[in-house]
Design a protein around this motif. Structure first.
Motif, PDB file in Angstrom:
ATOM      1  N   LEU A   1      23.092  14.679  13.833  1.00 46.70           N
ATOM      2  CA  LEU A   1      23.363  13.588  12.897  1.00 46.70           C
ATOM      3  C   LEU A   1      22.420  13.637  11.689  1.00 46.70           C
ATOM      4  O   LEU A   1      22.803  13.279  10.582  1.00 46.70           O
ATOM      5  N   LEU A   2      21.207  14.100  11.890  1.00 44.55           N
ATOM      6  CA  LEU A   2      20.237  14.194  10.806  1.00 44.55           C
ATOM      7  C   LEU A   2      20.537  15.373   9.872  1.00 44.55           C
ATOM      8  O   LEU A   2      20.587  15.222   8.657  1.00 44.55           O
TER       9      LEU A   2
ATOM     10  N   GLY B   1      26.828  10.871  24.927  1.00 46.07           N
ATOM     11  CA  GLY B   1      27.029   9.528  25.459  1.00 46.07           C
ATOM     12  C   GLY B   1      27.813   8.655  24.495  1.00 46.07           C
ATOM     13  O   GLY B   1      28.588   9.150  23.680  1.00 46.07           O
ATOM     14  N   ASP B   2      27.612   7.348  24.576  1.00 43.05           N
ATOM     15  CA  ASP B   2      28.359   6.394  23.757  1.00 43.05           C
ATOM     16  C   ASP B   2      27.904   6.459  22.300  1.00 43.05           C
ATOM     17  O   ASP B   2      26.707   6.408  22.010  1.00 43.05           O
ATOM     18  N   ILE B   3      28.877   6.553  21.408  1.00 44.80           N
ATOM     19  CA  ILE B   3      28.615   6.598  19.965  1.00 44.80           C
ATOM     20  C   ILE B   3      29.422   5.481  19.326  1.00 44.80           C
ATOM     21  O   ILE B   3      30.648   5.435  19.479  1.00 44.80           O
ATOM     22  N   ASN B   4      28.735   4.581  18.624  1.00 41.47           N
ATOM     23  CA  ASN B   4      29.422   3.428  18.031  1.00 41.47           C
ATOM     24  C   ASN B   4      30.263   3.828  16.825  1.00 41.47           C
ATOM     25  O   ASN B   4      30.230   4.978  16.373  1.00 41.47           O
ATOM     26  N   THR B   5      31.006   2.872  16.303  1.00 38.59           N
ATOM     27  CA  THR B   5      31.961   3.131  15.229  1.00 38.59           C
ATOM     28  C   THR B   5      31.320   3.789  14.019  1.00 38.59           C
ATOM     29  O   THR B   5      31.841   4.774  13.497  1.00 38.59           O
ATOM     30  N   LYS B   6      30.192   3.262  13.567  1.00 40.00           N
ATOM     31  CA  LYS B   6      29.542   3.811  12.367  1.00 40.00           C
ATOM     32  C   LYS B   6      29.088   5.255  12.599  1.00 40.00           C
ATOM     33  O   LYS B   6      29.344   6.134  11.773  1.00 40.00           O
ATOM     34  N   LEU B   7      28.414   5.497  13.724  1.00 37.71           N
ATOM     35  CA  LEU B   7      27.970   6.857  14.013  1.00 37.71           C
ATOM     36  C   LEU B   7      29.145   7.775  14.321  1.00 37.71           C
ATOM     37  O   LEU B   7      29.083   8.978  14.044  1.00 37.71           O
ATOM     38  N   ALA B   8      30.215   7.221  14.873  1.00 38.87           N
ATOM     39  CA  ALA B   8      31.401   8.025  15.155  1.00 38.87           C
ATOM     40  C   ALA B   8      32.004   8.550  13.863  1.00 38.87           C
ATOM     41  O   ALA B   8      32.414   9.711  13.791  1.00 38.87           O
ATOM     42  N   ALA B   9      32.057   7.715  12.837  1.00 38.90           N
ATOM     43  CA  ALA B   9      32.582   8.161  11.541  1.00 38.90           C
ATOM     44  C   ALA B   9      31.724   9.300  11.002  1.00 38.90           C
ATOM     45  O   ALA B   9      32.237  10.302  10.501  1.00 38.90           O
TER      46      ALA B   9
ATOM     47  N   ASN C   1      30.553  -3.038  26.824  1.00 36.52           N
ATOM     48  CA  ASN C   1      30.148  -1.913  27.671  1.00 36.52           C
ATOM     49  C   ASN C   1      29.386  -0.832  26.914  1.00 36.52           C
ATOM     50  O   ASN C   1      29.026   0.187  27.497  1.00 36.52           O
ATOM     51  N   TYR C   2      29.144  -1.042  25.633  1.00 39.01           N
ATOM     52  CA  TYR C   2      28.463  -0.040  24.806  1.00 39.01           C
ATOM     53  C   TYR C   2      27.043   0.189  25.318  1.00 39.01           C
ATOM     54  O   TYR C   2      26.247  -0.738  25.427  1.00 39.01           O
ATOM     55  N   ALA C   3      26.748   1.449  25.663  1.00 43.32           N
ATOM     56  CA  ALA C   3      25.421   1.804  26.178  1.00 43.32           C
ATOM     57  C   ALA C   3      25.004   3.124  25.530  1.00 43.32           C
ATOM     58  O   ALA C   3      25.283   4.202  26.061  1.00 43.32           O
ATOM     59  N   PRO C   4      24.349   3.050  24.374  1.00 45.94           N
ATOM     60  CA  PRO C   4      23.995   4.287  23.673  1.00 45.94           C
ATOM     61  C   PRO C   4      23.001   5.143  24.451  1.00 45.94           C
ATOM     62  O   PRO C   4      22.181   4.628  25.209  1.00 45.94           O
ATOM     63  N   LYS C   5      23.128   6.431  24.262  1.00 44.08           N
ATOM     64  CA  LYS C   5      22.237   7.401  24.893  1.00 44.08           C
ATOM     65  C   LYS C   5      21.546   8.141  23.751  1.00 44.08           C
ATOM     66  O   LYS C   5      22.198   8.628  22.834  1.00 44.08           O
ATOM     67  N   HIS C   6      20.245   8.193  23.792  1.00 45.98           N
ATOM     68  CA  HIS C   6      19.503   8.854  22.719  1.00 45.98           C
ATOM     69  C   HIS C   6      19.078  10.233  23.190  1.00 45.98           C
ATOM     70  O   HIS C   6      18.350  10.362  24.185  1.00 45.98           O
ATOM     71  N   THR C   7      19.582  11.256  22.486  1.00 49.30           N
ATOM     72  CA  THR C   7      19.201  12.625  22.814  1.00 49.30           C
ATOM     73  C   THR C   7      18.699  13.318  21.554  1.00 49.30           C
ATOM     74  O   THR C   7      19.116  12.984  20.435  1.00 49.30           O
TER      75      THR C   7
END
Length: 151
Positions: free
Chosen positions: A69-70, A124-132, A56-62
């Motif tokens: 993050l940068l 929105g959805d943030i995967n494991t790596k970006l969540a860390a 169900n992972y659906a990333p949102k780019h904002t």
């Protein structure tokens, strides 16, 4: 990133001794509030990731997500925490329990698949790596406030 989070949790453990300290010129909340809020975020995010279905992972780019993050910085006073991560009351014992849970939660991130995720209210959805990475940035934001409260 997990190692960096573990170091931050150690710093939070040290700061917990001064959990009642307030400096209104920095924040209307105590060090304990900042720590408790941050720990609710860490523990909640990791629990959400563990319960997520990678299909169900659906990333949102904002732009704002990309910028935070940068730059690895969250601007102070620009965003209010959602009610479900705003601590109502804080005792030293509850803070210590949350710190213990957070130590385990961070280690639990290592067991999650890369496409597991949590849903951030703005990003929105943030995967494991970006969540860390997000957790490290968010924790650093609140640690900086706590350090400034002590100055």
């Amino acid at each position: 990133m997990i190692n960096k989070l573990a170091i931050q949790i150690r710093e939070m453990q040290d700061l917990a001794e001064q959990w009642e300290t307030i400096n209104p010129s920095v924040s209307s909340s105590s060090i304990g509030w900042h720590l408790a809020h941050n720990l609710q975020v860490i523990n909640g995010v990791v629990a959400s990731i563990a319960a997520s279905n990678p299909a169900n992972y659906a990333p949102k780019h904002t732009f704002v997500k990309w910028l935070i993050l940068l730059t690895k910085k969250i601007p102070r006073g620009k965003v209010r925490a959602p009610k479900y991560v705003v601590p109502e009351t804080i005792s030293k014992e509850e803070l210590e329990e949350a710190l213990d849970r957070a130590s385990l939660s961070v280690l639990n991130l290592l067991n999650q698949s890369p496409k597991q995720y949590f849903t951030h209210p703005m990003f929105g959805d943030i995967n494991t790596k970006l969540a860390a990475r997000f957790l490290w940035i968010h924790t650093e934001h609140h640690l900086k406030i706590a350090r400034d409260i002590l100055k």
